[in-house]
Design a protein around this motif. Sequence first.
Motif, PDB file in Angstrom:
ATOM      1  N   LYS B 131       7.931   0.987   0.078  1.00  0.00           N
ATOM      2  CA  LYS B 131       7.140  -0.400  -0.480  1.00  0.00           C
ATOM      3  C   LYS B 131       5.541   0.317  -1.463  1.00  0.00           C
ATOM      4  O   LYS B 131       5.119  -0.417  -2.220  1.00  0.00           O
ATOM      5  CB  LYS B 131       6.201  -1.444   1.186  1.00  0.00           C
ATOM      6  CG  LYS B 131       7.383  -2.433   1.474  1.00  0.00           C
ATOM      7  CD  LYS B 131       6.526  -2.937   2.174  1.00  0.00           C
ATOM      8  CE  LYS B 131       6.933  -1.906   3.814  1.00  0.00           C
ATOM      9  NZ  LYS B 131       5.492  -2.810   5.151  1.00  0.00           N
ATOM     10  N   ALA B 132       5.669   0.938  -0.512  1.00  0.00           N
ATOM     11  CA  ALA B 132       4.203   1.951  -1.641  1.00  0.00           C
ATOM     12  C   ALA B 132       4.717   2.599  -3.556  1.00  0.00           C
ATOM     13  O   ALA B 132       3.984   2.386  -3.685  1.00  0.00           O
ATOM     14  CB  ALA B 132       3.640   3.441  -0.835  1.00  0.00           C
ATOM     15  N   LEU B 135       4.616  -0.518  -5.339  1.00  0.00           N
ATOM     16  CA  LEU B 135       3.733  -1.265  -5.737  1.00  0.00           C
ATOM     17  C   LEU B 135       3.012   0.067  -6.605  1.00  0.00           C
ATOM     18  O   LEU B 135       2.646  -1.061  -8.371  1.00  0.00           O
ATOM     19  CB  LEU B 135       2.245  -1.161  -4.776  1.00  0.00           C
ATOM     20  CG  LEU B 135       1.448  -1.815  -4.806  1.00  0.00           C
ATOM     21  CD1 LEU B 135       1.996  -3.456  -5.313  1.00  0.00           C
ATOM     22  CD2 LEU B 135       0.231  -1.900  -3.223  1.00  0.00           C
ATOM     23  N   LYS B 136       3.197   1.014  -6.717  1.00  0.00           N
ATOM     24  CA  LYS B 136       3.135   1.623  -8.011  1.00  0.00           C
ATOM     25  C   LYS B 136       3.487   1.411  -9.089  1.00  0.00           C
ATOM     26  O   LYS B 136       3.042   1.349  -9.951  1.00  0.00           O
ATOM     27  CB  LYS B 136       2.757   3.333  -7.147  1.00  0.00           C
ATOM     28  CG  LYS B 136       2.268   4.588  -7.494  1.00  0.00           C
ATOM     29  CD  LYS B 136       2.014   5.669  -7.099  1.00  0.00           C
ATOM     30  CE  LYS B 136       1.660   6.408  -7.824  1.00  0.00           C
ATOM     31  NZ  LYS B 136       1.268   7.583  -7.797  1.00  0.00           N
ATOM     32  N   GLN B 139       1.818  -1.461 -10.178  1.00  0.00           N
ATOM     33  CA  GLN B 139       0.621  -1.255 -11.025  1.00  0.00           C
ATOM     34  C   GLN B 139       0.627  -0.710 -12.354  1.00  0.00           C
ATOM     35  O   GLN B 139       0.216  -0.664 -12.782  1.00  0.00           O
ATOM     36  CB  GLN B 139      -0.416   0.007  -9.594  1.00  0.00           C
ATOM     37  CG  GLN B 139      -0.381  -0.908  -8.162  1.00  0.00           C
ATOM     38  CD  GLN B 139      -1.533   0.042  -7.430  1.00  0.00           C
ATOM     39  OE1 GLN B 139      -0.756   1.186  -7.616  1.00  0.00           O
ATOM     40  NE2 GLN B 139      -2.198  -0.592  -6.512  1.00  0.00           N
ATOM     41  N   SER B 145      -4.731  -1.158 -11.399  1.00  0.00           N
ATOM     42  CA  SER B 145      -4.329   0.085  -9.596  1.00  0.00           C
ATOM     43  C   SER B 145      -4.645  -1.280  -8.833  1.00  0.00           C
ATOM     44  O   SER B 145      -4.570  -0.337  -7.800  1.00  0.00           O
ATOM     45  CB  SER B 145      -4.872   0.912  -9.963  1.00  0.00           C
ATOM     46  OG  SER B 145      -7.087   0.691  -9.605  1.00  0.00           O
ATOM     47  N   SER B 148      -2.092  -5.914  -5.347  1.00  0.00           N
ATOM     48  CA  SER B 148      -0.980  -5.989  -4.384  1.00  0.00           C
ATOM     49  C   SER B 148      -0.602  -6.487  -3.345  1.00  0.00           C
ATOM     50  O   SER B 148      -0.398  -7.650  -4.193  1.00  0.00           O
ATOM     51  CB  SER B 148      -2.415  -5.385  -3.216  1.00  0.00           C
ATOM     52  OG  SER B 148      -3.278  -6.482  -3.151  1.00  0.00           O
ATOM     53  N   TYR B 149       0.108  -6.075  -2.746  1.00  0.00           N
ATOM     54  CA  TYR B 149       0.992  -7.146  -1.824  1.00  0.00           C
ATOM     55  C   TYR B 149      -0.257  -7.999  -0.682  1.00  0.00           C
ATOM     56  O   TYR B 149      -1.154  -7.776  -0.492  1.00  0.00           O
ATOM     57  CB  TYR B 149       1.826  -6.024  -0.448  1.00  0.00           C
ATOM     58  CG  TYR B 149       2.497  -5.303  -1.281  1.00  0.00           C
ATOM     59  CD1 TYR B 149       3.918  -6.048  -2.316  1.00  0.00           C
ATOM     60  CD2 TYR B 149       2.971  -4.685  -0.924  1.00  0.00           C
ATOM     61  CE1 TYR B 149       4.267  -5.032  -2.852  1.00  0.00           C
ATOM     62  CE2 TYR B 149       3.733  -3.351  -1.012  1.00  0.00           C
ATOM     63  CZ  TYR B 149       4.723  -3.883  -2.362  1.00  0.00           C
ATOM     64  OH  TYR B 149       5.521  -3.170  -2.562  1.00  0.00           O
ATOM     65  N   CYS B 150       0.099  -9.663  -0.455  1.00  0.00           N
ATOM     66  CA  CYS B 150      -0.746  -9.981   0.365  1.00  0.00           C
ATOM     67  C   CYS B 150       0.161 -10.118   2.206  1.00  0.00           C
ATOM     68  O   CYS B 150       0.906 -10.843   2.095  1.00  0.00           O
ATOM     69  CB  CYS B 150      -0.811 -11.615   0.298  1.00  0.00           C
ATOM     70  SG  CYS B 150      -1.204 -12.812   1.076  1.00  0.00           S
ATOM     71  N   GLU B 151      -0.664  -9.743   2.837  1.00  0.00           N
ATOM     72  CA  GLU B 151       0.197  -9.614   4.698  1.00  0.00           C
ATOM     73  C   GLU B 151       0.309 -10.684   4.563  1.00  0.00           C
ATOM     74  O   GLU B 151       1.136 -11.260   5.240  1.00  0.00           O
ATOM     75  CB  GLU B 151      -1.206  -8.608   5.769  1.00  0.00           C
ATOM     76  CG  GLU B 151      -0.138  -7.944   6.504  1.00  0.00           C
ATOM     77  CD  GLU B 151      -0.725  -6.895   6.941  1.00  0.00           C
ATOM     78  OE1 GLU B 151      -0.031  -6.045   7.222  1.00  0.00           O
ATOM     79  OE2 GLU B 151      -1.460  -6.404   5.176  1.00  0.00           O
ATOM     80  N   ASN B 190       7.521  -8.340   1.031  1.00  0.00           N
ATOM     81  CA  ASN B 190       6.365  -7.894   0.882  1.00  0.00           C
ATOM     82  C   ASN B 190       6.987  -7.643  -1.008  1.00  0.00           C
ATOM     83  O   ASN B 190       5.542  -8.517  -1.548  1.00  0.00           O
ATOM     84  CB  ASN B 190       6.572  -6.040   1.048  1.00  0.00           C
ATOM     85  CG  ASN B 190       6.091  -6.420   2.124  1.00  0.00           C
ATOM     86  OD1 ASN B 190       4.256  -6.083   2.403  1.00  0.00           O
ATOM     87  ND2 ASN B 190       6.554  -5.940   3.624  1.00  0.00           N
ATOM     88  N   ILE B 194       3.549 -10.616  -3.607  1.00  0.00           N
ATOM     89  CA  ILE B 194       2.518  -9.817  -4.634  1.00  0.00           C
ATOM     90  C   ILE B 194       1.849 -11.114  -5.315  1.00  0.00           C
ATOM     91  O   ILE B 194       1.968 -12.303  -5.514  1.00  0.00           O
ATOM     92  CB  ILE B 194       3.531  -9.676  -6.269  1.00  0.00           C
ATOM     93  CG1 ILE B 194       3.585  -7.773  -5.513  1.00  0.00           C
ATOM     94  CG2 ILE B 194       2.458  -8.978  -6.805  1.00  0.00           C
ATOM     95  CD1 ILE B 194       4.928  -7.015  -5.569  1.00  0.00           C
TER      96      ILE B 194
END
Lengths: 304, 304, 304, 304
Positions: B131-132, B135-136, B139, B145, B148-151, B190, B194
Amino acid sequence: MEYQALFLKINNSLKGFQDSGQVANYIPELAKVDANKFGVHLTTIDHKQAGFGDDNEKFSIQSIAKVLALTLAYTFEDEILFKRVGVEPSGTPFNSLYLLETDQGIPRNPLINAGAIVVCDVLMSHLKNPKADFLKFVQTVSGNSAISYCERIVTSEKSCGYRNMALVNLMKTFGNIKNKIDDVMDFYFNLCSIQMTCNELSKTFLFLANDGFCPVSNKVILSPSKSKRINSVMQSCGFYDEAGEFSFKVGLPGKSGVGGGIVAVHPGKYSIAVWSPKLNKKGNSNKGIAFLERFTTETDTSIF
Amino acid sequence: MEYQALFLKINNSLKGFQDSGQVANYIPELAKVDANKFGVHLTTIDHKQAGFGDDNEKFSIQSIAKVLALTLAYTFEDEILFKRVGVEPSGTPFNSLYLLETDQGIPRNPLINAGAIVVCDVLMSHLKNPKADFLKFVQTVSGNSAISYCERIVTSEKSCGYRNMALVNLMKTFGNIKNKIDDVMDFYFNLCSIQMTCNELSKTFLFLANDGFCPVSNKVILSPSKSKRINSVMQSCGFYDEAGEFSFKVGLPGKSGVGGGIVAVHPGKYSIAVWSPKLNKKGNSNKGIAFLERFTTETDTSIF
Amino acid sequence: MEYQALFLKINNSLKGFQDSGQVANYIPELAKVDANKFGVHLTTIDHKQAGFGDDNEKFSIQSIAKVLALTLAYTFEDEILFKRVGVEPSGTPFNSLYLLETDQGIPRNPLINAGAIVVCDVLMSHLKNPKADFLKFVQTVSGNSAISYCERIVTSEKSCGYRNMALVNLMKTFGNIKNKIDDVMDFYFNLCSIQMTCNELSKTFLFLANDGFCPVSNKVILSPSKSKRINSVMQSCGFYDEAGEFSFKVGLPGKSGVGGGIVAVHPGKYSIAVWSPKLNKKGNSNKGIAFLERFTTETDTSIF
Amino acid sequence: MEYQALFLKINNSLKGFQDSGQVANYIPELAKVDANKFGVHLTTIDHKQAGFGDDNEKFSIQSIAKVLALTLAYTFEDEILFKRVGVEPSGTPFNSLYLLETDQGIPRNPLINAGAIVVCDVLMSHLKNPKADFLKFVQTVSGNSAISYCERIVTSEKSCGYRNMALVNLMKTFGNIKNKIDDVMDFYFNLCSIQMTCNELSKTFLFLANDGFCPVSNKVILSPSKSKRINSVMQSCGFYDEAGEFSFKVGLPGKSGVGGGIVAVHPGKYSIAVWSPKLNKKGNSNKGIAFLERFTTETDTSIF
C-alpha cells in the motif's frame, strides 16, 4: 524507395520466423492456396506507393469486405444502422451463437459474421440489384473496374456454410433479418468472395486514412466523422477475439480475413495491406501480424 | 486561454442535456456525492493547461487507478504479466463471472475488476509494503505528494464487496491468486479509494500522452513501447462493455471510474480529465462522455 | 366408473382455477384452437378406461410425438443412439443454442427440439420411406390406423421454423446430422404435426406403463429395460426446464406438447392423457399440470 | 438371507469391472481414503437388513448430507423455501457459477453446492445453535446418537473451499444469503463432514422410502407429500450433471457424495447405501453406480 527497403529489411528479419499457422481449410477453395505466398503494399495519402513480394497477386479478401459493406450501409442509414447491430467487441469467437441469443438477435458489431449478415440484409433493402450495385460501389472506391466476385468461392462457401445459416436463422427468429434468408445469404457469400491484390486492397482502404475522401478516385466516400467511426470499429472489432492483441502489438485500426489478408490504416498517413495465408488459432494471418508489428515499430506510426 | 473558452462553449451547449444518469449507489460513501458537480481539466505535453468548473475538487477515481496499478506491474514483469491477464475486451459487464470461469481464472484484461485484482496480486509479490509503496509511485507519477487513499471509501467498499470476493475466490480456485485473499483485497480496495481532482488526474496521466515520459516530474515512467500498449488496452477495454461506444464517439484511449471520472489521452498531445457523477447504465459518466465527444469533434483530435 | 367420478370431482375443484396461461401462438394454426377445451382420458394396463370432457377431440400432440420417435430409434440403434444424443436434463429453455454449442452439437436429450431432430436424422438413415414408415409405426402402437399427420400444421411450422433451422444447421456444423437438412426438417415438422385425441394418446403410451408390451395391439414395442429407460428420460426431460417442477408436483414420468397435451404413465398401472391449450410460461399446459397434480394426490399414485 | 447372496453374486460379477475412477483429491483428508473399500447395506421398511463388505466402516457422506439439511429446512419453511432455491436440474457441473449469475442468485436446486448453502442459511435463521441442533436432528432420523461431524474434514475443506466462497459471495450480492458468510460456511462445511457407515446411511434414509415415517426411530420426519417431493428432487438433481444417467441406469431416486457414497430409496420398499471411493469424471462413485444398476435389474425394482 525507402519503404521498399524497409519492407525488404523486415522480411529478412522474419526469415527465422516459425510460422506454425495453418491455411484456412474450412472450404476447399481456400485450402488450395499456396501457403508460402507473401505480399505487402502501402499507399500513402500523398500518393507514395511501395510493394513487396506477391503484392500484385489476387487473393480472397473474405471478411475484409465486411468493412466495405458497412461503409455503404452507413451512408444509407446513418446512426439508425446501429439499432440493428452494435459497435462493441464480442469477447467470443467470431461465429459464436451465445451472445447473439443473449442479445436477442442484435449482433455485437458489423465485423463479426452475424453483424455482416445484418449489414447485407440492410443493403438488400436499399439496393435494386444488390450484388451488381454493391460491386459497382467497390469498383468505385478502389478506382478499379476489374474487381469481381469469385463464383468458385461462393459455391464452396455455400456447400458448407451451416454455421452462417444457423446465425441468420437465429436472427430471423428475433426479427432482425427483413429479407428472404436465401437471398441474404447469397449476397453475403458473394461479398466474402471478392478478390483483390495487396496493391488494390491498400488503395481501396485509403479513404479511411483520409477522412473519407478517396484520393484514388477523387471521390468523397464518407464524411470525416463516419470515416473516423469506421476506423474505431475496426480498432475494437477488426480481429475477432484478437482485436485487443492486434491493437496492443500493431496499434492501427485494421481488418483481417481468413484468406490471410490484413489491411490497416494510419489516419492521416497511409493504408497498408499484407497477405500471408497461414492463420493463427484465432483466424488471423500469423506472418501478417508479425510484419505489421515491426513496420509500425520501425516507422513509429502506432496511433498510440 | 482558448481551451478555457472552448470548455465554456461546450458546457453551454450541454445545458439542454437531459442527464438521466444515476450517481453510483452501491456503496454509501459514493452515494453521498453531489450529483451536479462538474469539472474538466486539460494538460498538454507542452505545458499548457486549462480548467473549468469543479476541476480542483477531489473525487474518488475508483477504477481509473487500475491503469496506474497496471503501469507499475508492467514495469516489474514486462510481457510475462500477460500470461496471468489478457488484453482483450470482455464483451460482458465488468464484474461478470461467466468469462472468468470459461477462461479458467485468467481475466480478459487488466481493467475489469478481476484483472485489476490479479494486477494487485502481482504487485503484492513485488512490493515490500504494497500500500505504501504503491501510493509513493502514484505520488511520483502525479508529481504530487498529497495524493492519498480514502479510509472511509475502503471501509464502505469492504462492507459490500461480495462480488469482488466472488471473483477473487474463483481465481484462487484456478491458482491465479498467489497471495492471501484478504491481503490482496485490502490492497485492491485501497487502490480504488484514491482521490484526485481533475487537475491532478490530467497531470497524472500525461506520461501516457508522452511516450512514457512524465513532463510533470521529469521522470521516465514507462518505455515508449509500453506506454503505447497501455493506451491500446485503454482503447479496447477502458469502458467496461461500452469501450466500442466510447471509441466510436470520442476516439481517444481512456478510462472511466464509477465515481464519475474519466481520463483520456491524445498520444503526442494532451491528457484530459472530466468529472460528472451521474452514470449511464453501463457505469460510465453520462455528461463526461458527451463533453469529450464534443471536445474531440471541436478540436478534431480523435486518433482516427 | 369410479375414475370418471374422480375426474368430475377434480374438474369441479378446479373451477376457481385462474388460468393465466396463453394458447401457443408461434404458429398460426395452433393459435386458432379454442382455449377452453379440456379433455382427460385414462387407460389402465388391465383394460379399464375413463374419459372426461373433450377427450375424443383431436389436437396437435406436437412434442409428445418425440417420445414415439425416440422409441423407434431406440429399437434400431440400442445404446449406440446415446452417442449422438444425451439423457441429461438441459437446464435451459427447450430451444436453446447455448448448450448445443458448448456440447459440440450433441443435444442434451432426445426430448428437446435439437435432440428430436437428431432422432429424426437417425430414423431417416434406417427407414426406406421415413414419413410413411414412421406413421405406420405410430398406428401400430396406438392400434389405430386413422392416426395421421396434419398438412396445415406442417406448412405453418415450416413458415416460421427459423430457430429449428438454426439448431439443425449448428448440429450439421458439428457433423451430428447425416442426411440433408431439408429432408430431416420435413420429417421433423411432420412428426410434430401428428394429431390424436386424449383417448388415443393414453392408449398409445400404454406400452410404457406395461414394460414395453402394448395391451391394445398385443405387440411387444420395446424390451422392459428399454421401456423403463424411456420412462426415466421422460421423468428427467419431459417438460423442458420445468421437468423438476412436474416431477415435484405430479410424480409421474410424462411428456408435454405446446398443443396443450400432456401424457403421463404410472409404470405397472396406467397411462393418462390430458388436454388444455393454455400454456404457462415454460410452455406446458397450465390446467393439465394442475389436474394431474390432484389426480396423483387423490389416487396416491406418485411413483415417489 | 437372500439379499446377502445377491450382494455376493453382484459383487462377483463386478470382479472384471475396470474401475478407472479416481478417489476425490481436492481436499487432503479425502485423498487419504483406501481406494479399494467397498460396502453395501440395505434396510427394508419391513425391517429386513442385509450388508456386505465394509458396510460398517465410517466414511465422509459429503453431499449426501444435503438431503438431510433440505429435509429439516422443508419442515420449517414449507413451500416458501422454494422461493430461494429451485427444484430444477442444473444441466451444468455442480459448482458452476454461470447459472447462478444468470438466475440472479437463486440456485437451481438444493442439492448442488449453491443450493445447499442457501439451505444452510435458512437453517441458521431457524436454529438457536445451528450445528448442535442440526446434528441432533440427524441423530434422531438415524436413530443413532453417535453420528458426528469430523473436525479434520472441516479444516481440510475450509483450507481450499475457494469455489464455495465464490458461490456464497455471489449469492450474497443478490441478497439470497441472510446470515454472515463465515457463519454460514462454517455450518456448511460441518454439514458436509458428517460421517456414517453404509449401515447407518441406509437406516437414516429409510423415512424417504416410507412416506416420511422413520421405522427406526418410530417418528414422523416429514409428511407423505413432502417425502415424495424430496424423492423427486433426488431423482432430478441427486447426481450433479449425471442425474439423467443414474435415473436411466438405476431407476431410483438417490444422492451421491464425493466421499464415494451413494444412497438410493425405493418408495414403499427399501433404502440402500453403497460406498466405493473411486469417482467417475462427473464425481459419482463408479462401482457404486454399477452395483446399483445390477441390483435394480436383478430385483426388478426400478421405479419405472
